[in-house]
Design a protein around this motif. Structure first.
Motif, PDB file in Angstrom:
ATOM      1  N   ASP A  50      -7.172  -0.782  64.132  1.00 20.29           N
ATOM      2  CA  ASP A  50      -8.356   0.021  63.807  1.00 20.29           C
ATOM      3  C   ASP A  50      -8.312   0.482  62.357  1.00 20.29           C
ATOM      4  OD1 ASP A  50      -9.255  -0.264  66.351  1.00 20.29           O
ATOM      5  OD2 ASP A  50      -8.772   1.757  67.023  1.00 20.29           O
ATOM      6  N   LEU A  54     -10.824  -0.421  59.346  1.00 24.99           N
ATOM      7  CA  LEU A  54     -11.627   0.584  58.644  1.00 24.99           C
ATOM      8  C   LEU A  54     -11.453   0.470  57.135  1.00 24.99           C
ATOM      9  CD1 LEU A  54     -11.170   3.639  60.993  1.00 24.99           C
ATOM     10  CD2 LEU A  54     -13.267   2.409  60.518  1.00 24.99           C
ATOM     11  N   GLU A  58     -17.251  -1.044  54.557  1.00 22.62           N
ATOM     12  CA  GLU A  58     -17.932  -0.386  53.446  1.00 22.62           C
ATOM     13  C   GLU A  58     -17.760   1.136  53.568  1.00 22.62           C
ATOM     14  OE1 GLU A  58     -22.042  -1.039  53.811  1.00 22.62           O
ATOM     15  OE2 GLU A  58     -22.573  -0.289  51.830  1.00 22.62           O
ATOM     16  N   ILE A  60     -19.465   4.470  52.897  1.00 26.34           N
ATOM     17  CA  ILE A  60     -20.783   5.001  52.554  1.00 26.34           C
ATOM     18  C   ILE A  60     -20.689   6.495  52.266  1.00 26.34           C
ATOM     19  CG2 ILE A  60     -23.126   5.406  53.391  1.00 26.34           C
ATOM     20  CD1 ILE A  60     -22.841   2.961  55.118  1.00 26.34           C
ATOM     21  N   PRO A  62     -23.251   9.567  51.919  1.00 26.70           N
ATOM     22  CA  PRO A  62     -24.682   9.843  52.118  1.00 26.70           C
ATOM     23  C   PRO A  62     -25.322  10.441  50.856  1.00 26.70           C
ATOM     24  CG  PRO A  62     -23.353  10.809  53.862  1.00 26.70           C
ATOM     25  CD  PRO A  62     -22.406  10.300  52.859  1.00 26.70           C
ATOM     26  N   LYS A 216     -18.084  13.591  71.038  1.00 25.48           N
ATOM     27  CA  LYS A 216     -18.724  12.316  70.731  1.00 25.48           C
ATOM     28  C   LYS A 216     -20.089  12.185  71.381  1.00 25.48           C
ATOM     29  CE  LYS A 216     -17.222   8.272  72.311  1.00 25.48           C
ATOM     30  NZ  LYS A 216     -16.227   7.215  72.537  1.00 25.48           N
ATOM     31  N   ALA A 220     -22.496  13.586  68.399  1.00 26.98           N
ATOM     32  CA  ALA A 220     -22.257  12.344  67.649  1.00 26.98           C
ATOM     33  C   ALA A 220     -21.034  12.419  66.736  1.00 26.98           C
ATOM     34  CB  ALA A 220     -23.493  11.970  66.847  1.00 26.98           C
ATOM     35  N   ASP A 221     -19.869  12.719  67.328  1.00 26.99           N
ATOM     36  CA  ASP A 221     -18.605  12.782  66.592  1.00 26.99           C
ATOM     37  C   ASP A 221     -18.524  13.947  65.617  1.00 26.99           C
ATOM     38  OD1 ASP A 221     -16.686  10.908  67.474  1.00 26.99           O
ATOM     39  OD2 ASP A 221     -17.984   9.303  66.775  1.00 26.99           O
ATOM     40  N   LEU A 224     -16.859  14.209  62.071  1.00 26.34           N
ATOM     41  CA  LEU A 224     -16.623  12.872  61.513  1.00 26.34           C
ATOM     42  C   LEU A 224     -17.912  12.092  61.324  1.00 26.34           C
ATOM     43  CD1 LEU A 224     -13.627  11.808  63.761  1.00 26.34           C
ATOM     44  CD2 LEU A 224     -13.521  12.809  61.513  1.00 26.34           C
ATOM     45  N   VAL A 225     -19.058  12.704  61.614  1.00 28.58           N
ATOM     46  CA  VAL A 225     -20.278  11.898  61.806  1.00 28.58           C
ATOM     47  C   VAL A 225     -20.654  11.042  60.613  1.00 28.58           C
ATOM     48  CG1 VAL A 225     -21.898  13.736  61.179  1.00 28.58           C
ATOM     49  CG2 VAL A 225     -22.618  11.984  62.723  1.00 28.58           C
ATOM     50  N   GLU A 226     -20.494  11.535  59.390  1.00 30.48           N
ATOM     51  CA  GLU A 226     -20.933  10.752  58.236  1.00 30.48           C
ATOM     52  C   GLU A 226     -19.814   9.914  57.615  1.00 30.48           C
ATOM     53  OE1 GLU A 226     -23.853  10.227  57.192  1.00 30.48           O
ATOM     54  OE2 GLU A 226     -24.983  11.721  58.302  1.00 30.48           O
ATOM     55  N   TYR A 227     -18.597  10.056  58.124  1.00 31.04           N
ATOM     56  CA  TYR A 227     -17.485   9.328  57.499  1.00 31.04           C
ATOM     57  C   TYR A 227     -17.442   7.888  57.963  1.00 31.04           C
ATOM     58  CZ  TYR A 227     -15.500  13.381  55.248  1.00 31.04           C
ATOM     59  OH  TYR A 227     -15.302  14.449  54.426  1.00 31.04           O
ATOM     60  N   SER A 228     -17.201   6.976  57.024  1.00 29.26           N
ATOM     61  CA  SER A 228     -17.064   5.574  57.391  1.00 29.26           C
ATOM     62  C   SER A 228     -15.990   4.957  56.510  1.00 29.26           C
ATOM     63  CB  SER A 228     -18.392   4.846  57.208  1.00 29.26           C
ATOM     64  OG  SER A 228     -18.776   4.918  55.857  1.00 29.26           O
ATOM     65  N   LEU A 232     -12.791   7.312  56.853  1.00 29.87           N
ATOM     66  CA  LEU A 232     -12.577   7.445  58.292  1.00 29.87           C
ATOM     67  C   LEU A 232     -11.165   7.021  58.661  1.00 29.87           C
ATOM     68  CD1 LEU A 232     -13.973   8.225  60.892  1.00 29.87           C
ATOM     69  CD2 LEU A 232     -14.643   5.872  61.189  1.00 29.87           C
ATOM     70  N   HIS A 236      -8.447   9.258  60.543  1.00 33.88           N
ATOM     71  CA  HIS A 236      -7.765   8.837  61.771  1.00 33.88           C
ATOM     72  C   HIS A 236      -6.267   9.015  61.644  1.00 33.88           C
ATOM     73  CE1 HIS A 236     -10.315   7.113  64.888  1.00 33.88           C
ATOM     74  NE2 HIS A 236     -11.207   7.002  63.928  1.00 33.88           N
TER      75      HIS A 236
ATOM     76  N   SER B   9     -11.001  -5.162  66.803  1.00 33.94           N
ATOM     77  CA  SER B   9     -11.394  -3.763  66.973  1.00 33.94           C
ATOM     78  C   SER B   9     -12.864  -3.604  66.610  1.00 33.94           C
ATOM     79  CB  SER B   9     -10.469  -2.878  66.133  1.00 33.94           C
ATOM     80  OG  SER B   9     -11.139  -2.171  65.183  1.00 33.94           O
ATOM     81  N   TRP B  11     -16.178  -1.795  67.009  1.00 32.14           N
ATOM     82  CA  TRP B  11     -16.728  -0.531  67.480  1.00 32.14           C
ATOM     83  C   TRP B  11     -18.241  -0.679  67.584  1.00 32.14           C
ATOM     84  CZ3 TRP B  11     -13.644   3.754  64.426  1.00 32.14           C
ATOM     85  CH2 TRP B  11     -12.299   3.664  64.813  1.00 32.14           C
ATOM     86  N   GLY B  46     -19.962   7.226  68.614  1.00 29.36           N
ATOM     87  CA  GLY B  46     -21.095   8.133  68.711  1.00 29.36           C
ATOM     88  C   GLY B  46     -22.016   8.090  67.517  1.00 29.36           C
ATOM     89  N   THR B  47     -21.639   7.437  66.445  1.00 23.63           N
ATOM     90  CA  THR B  47     -22.467   7.454  65.256  1.00 23.63           C
ATOM     91  C   THR B  47     -22.482   6.081  64.580  1.00 23.63           C
ATOM     92  OG1 THR B  47     -22.234   8.083  62.933  1.00 23.63           O
ATOM     93  CG2 THR B  47     -20.478   8.729  64.375  1.00 23.63           C
ATOM     94  N   ARG B  49     -22.332   5.281  61.580  1.00 23.03           N
ATOM     95  CA  ARG B  49     -21.407   5.174  60.442  1.00 23.03           C
ATOM     96  C   ARG B  49     -20.074   4.553  60.833  1.00 23.03           C
ATOM     97  NH1 ARG B  49     -24.698   5.936  56.373  1.00 23.03           N
ATOM     98  NH2 ARG B  49     -25.348   8.064  55.963  1.00 23.03           N
ATOM     99  N   HIS B  50     -19.663   4.719  62.105  1.00 19.49           N
ATOM    100  CA  HIS B  50     -18.372   4.193  62.530  1.00 19.49           C
ATOM    101  C   HIS B  50     -18.486   2.777  63.065  1.00 19.49           C
ATOM    102  CE1 HIS B  50     -16.918   8.568  63.471  1.00 19.49           C
ATOM    103  NE2 HIS B  50     -17.446   8.445  62.283  1.00 19.49           N
ATOM    104  N   PRO B  76     -22.206   0.534  58.215  1.00 23.05           N
ATOM    105  CA  PRO B  76     -21.563  -0.058  57.037  1.00 23.05           C
ATOM    106  C   PRO B  76     -21.279  -1.552  57.206  1.00 23.05           C
ATOM    107  CG  PRO B  76     -20.023   1.325  58.243  1.00 23.05           C
ATOM    108  CD  PRO B  76     -21.339   1.484  58.906  1.00 23.05           C
ATOM    109  N   GLU B  77     -21.317  -2.303  56.109  1.00 29.50           N
ATOM    110  CA  GLU B  77     -20.992  -3.734  56.115  1.00 29.50           C
ATOM    111  C   GLU B  77     -19.499  -3.929  56.334  1.00 29.50           C
ATOM    112  OE1 GLU B  77     -22.961  -6.313  55.844  1.00 29.50           O
ATOM    113  OE2 GLU B  77     -24.841  -5.358  55.296  1.00 29.50           O
ATOM    114  N   PRO B  78     -19.033  -5.038  56.918  1.00 28.48           N
ATOM    115  CA  PRO B  78     -19.795  -6.098  57.566  1.00 28.48           C
ATOM    116  C   PRO B  78     -20.244  -5.673  58.956  1.00 28.48           C
ATOM    117  CG  PRO B  78     -17.448  -6.562  57.647  1.00 28.48           C
ATOM    118  CD  PRO B  78     -17.602  -5.307  56.871  1.00 28.48           C
TER     119      PRO B  78
END
Lengths: 330, 144
Positions: A50, A54, A58, A60, A62, A216, A220-221, A224-228, A232, A236, B9, B11, B46-47, B49-50, B76-78
């Motif tokens: 995982d 991650l 990408e 992002i 916001p 969750k 919606a998490d 963590l909702v806006e983290y990618s 993220l 984790h 993995s 999601w 849940g979102t 973004r993940h 987010p890509e890909p």
């Protein structure tokens, strides 16, 4: 200079090892929870996969976020939860930074990941994250009482038993088991403190009965909702390390026994044995207070959780402190 | 590239664009002990973004159009888009209704269609496995 490099190298090894073990424990945890729910569950290496994934996603930020806070907070969360591990003695080994900080500092550093999570969530500009951050802070305020009571009790016992030593130092705590310095009434009090420290665990790490901040299915998490992507992944790792660090703190305070004293081992064998035994103890603590509880229970509401910590568990730890006081006076 | 890790993995974010809940319940069924998609590393998040996979059910009502496009941009890509159910794939029984702007592939690029009303959980898992193939093709393109 050479000493300095050696010091840094040692810290790096401890950090990498801790990160590895924390993620591995996370994998075992997911597998165990799956088994308890009669599922097959992901492979034990799943957290590593995982995190690796991650890192290639990408990242992002916001539009309505504050970028530097948003990006800095995951790093701070991870760094502070790893830093705790440099202060806590692993098994028989003295902690790397044990002369530079004590129990109070560790309790403070353990606050930083939660705070960083909340600040990062506020900076992300999402209403869900903002709700999550508020909840995180409410929970933090309610369990922090219990931790401070535990610190006071431990320091009180040690300061009376060893007036020359620094009662807050991990060197003192690691050298003498706390159960040996208390009388029978004090041991009852310590038991209550031990139980209340276990009860703080789910809130500290944001696991199921108290995962209100990152619920969750509900918000919606949350935090963590806006983290990618990269952020993220860092979060984790921070979550996994935070669980490992808090379990290590409980082990260092309440279960400081080593194998080498019991079987009179020495040298490398003692070091390895103690370390393995330490990991086993940490895992038992994580299983009892984190994994089993989170597999068996549903999410509490924020007011229920706060009430539970501020009234019930705080009371439990206060009774523990009173029993210890009684023991000292007797 | 680490697209290998992506394969193990995935999601999934599930978006309902006006579906009747039939497909949604079948998606939840894929998480139950009987099918247990978590053993493949597939997780419902849940979102957006993940997410790596955007799982869309429903024929896209007029109100959902803006939200669908927004959620698609938030992933987010890909990323891979999987449409579950007849409604999302073709419009199904709501074909050419006045209140629909779908099907989904009119609005965003779709990679995998899972037909059925509702499709069985096995079909949904197979659809997500097809999404791996798209990622595989992406990796080959990167290597070339």
């Amino acid at each position: 200079m050479i000493e300095f490099i050696y010091f840094g190298l040692e810290a790096l090894i401890i950090i990498l090892l801790a990160l590895f073990i924390a993620l591995l424990f996370n994998g075992i945890e997911r597998k165990l929870i799956a088994r308890m729910q009669a599922r097959i569950g992901p492979p034990i290496t799943q957290p590593f996969i995982d995190v690796k994934k991650l890192f290639i996603k990408e990242n992002i930020v916001p539009d309505n976020a504050i970028p530097w806070i948003f990006n800095a907070m995951p790093l701070i969360a991870l760094a502070s939860s790893l830093l705790v591990l440099l202060y806590i003695p692993f098994g028989g080994m003295p902690a790397l930074l044990q002369n530079y900080g004590d129990l109070i500092l560790v309790v403070y550093i353990m606050l930083i990941p939660s705070l960083a999570l909340a600040i990062g969530a506020f900076a992300s500009g999402s209403p869900y994250a903002s709700i999550g951050a508020q909840r995180e802070i409410v929970i933090m305020i309610s369990y922090e009482f219990v931790l401070s009571v535990i610190v006071i009790a431990v320091a009180w016992l040690f300061s009376l038993a060893f007036p020359q030593a620094n009662a807050f130092s991990f060197a003192t705590i690691n050298e003498h088991a706390i159960w040996s310095v208390a009388g029978p009434v004090g041991i009852a009090g310590l038991l209550l403190l031990f139980i209340s420290s276990l009860a703080v665990m789910p809130a500290k790490i944001g696991k199921l009965p108290i995962d209100i901040a990152e619920a969750k299915t509900e918000i919606a998490d949350g935090v963590l909702v806006e983290y990618s992507g990269r952020n993220l992944a860092l979060l984790h790792m921070a979550q996994a390390t935070r669980m490992f660090a808090f379990a290590s703190l409980i082990v260092a305070l309440f279960l400081p026994w080593n194998l080498s004293n019991i079987f009179s081992l020495s040298g490398t064998l003692a070091l390895i044995g103690d370390f393995a035994f330490f990991l086993a103890k940490v895992f038992v603590i994580m299983f009892v207070s984190g994994i089993f509880v989170s597999a068996a229970s549903a999410r509490l509401k924020i007011d229920q959780a706060a009430k539970c910590y501020i009234s019930f568990i705080f009371l439990l730890s206060l009774i523990g402190l009173m029993l210890i006081g009684l023991d000292i006076m007797l | 590239m680490g697209l290998d890790a992506l394969k193990k993995s995935l999601w999934v974010f599930h978006l309902n664009t006006g579906s009747c809940n039939g497909c949604d319940i079948e998606i939840i069924a894929a998480l139950t002990p009987r099918y247990d998609v978590e053993r493949f590393g597939i997780k419902l998040v849940g979102t957006p973004r993940h997410a790596d996979v955007l799982l869309i059910t429903g024929p896209v009502t007029r109100k959902m159009k803006k939200r669908l496009l927004r959620v698609y941009e938030q992933v987010p890509e890909p990323k891979v888009v999987v449409v579950v159910g007849n409604c999302g794939s073709t419009g199904g029984v709501f074909y050419e209704s006045y209140n629909l702007v779908g099907p989904v592939d009119k609005l965003i690029p779709v990679d995998v269609y899972v037909p059925g009303c509702p499709p069985r959980p096995e079909a949904i898992i197979a659809g997500i496995a097809k999404a791996w193939e798209k990622l595989e093709r992406m990796r080959e393109k990167n290597e070339r």
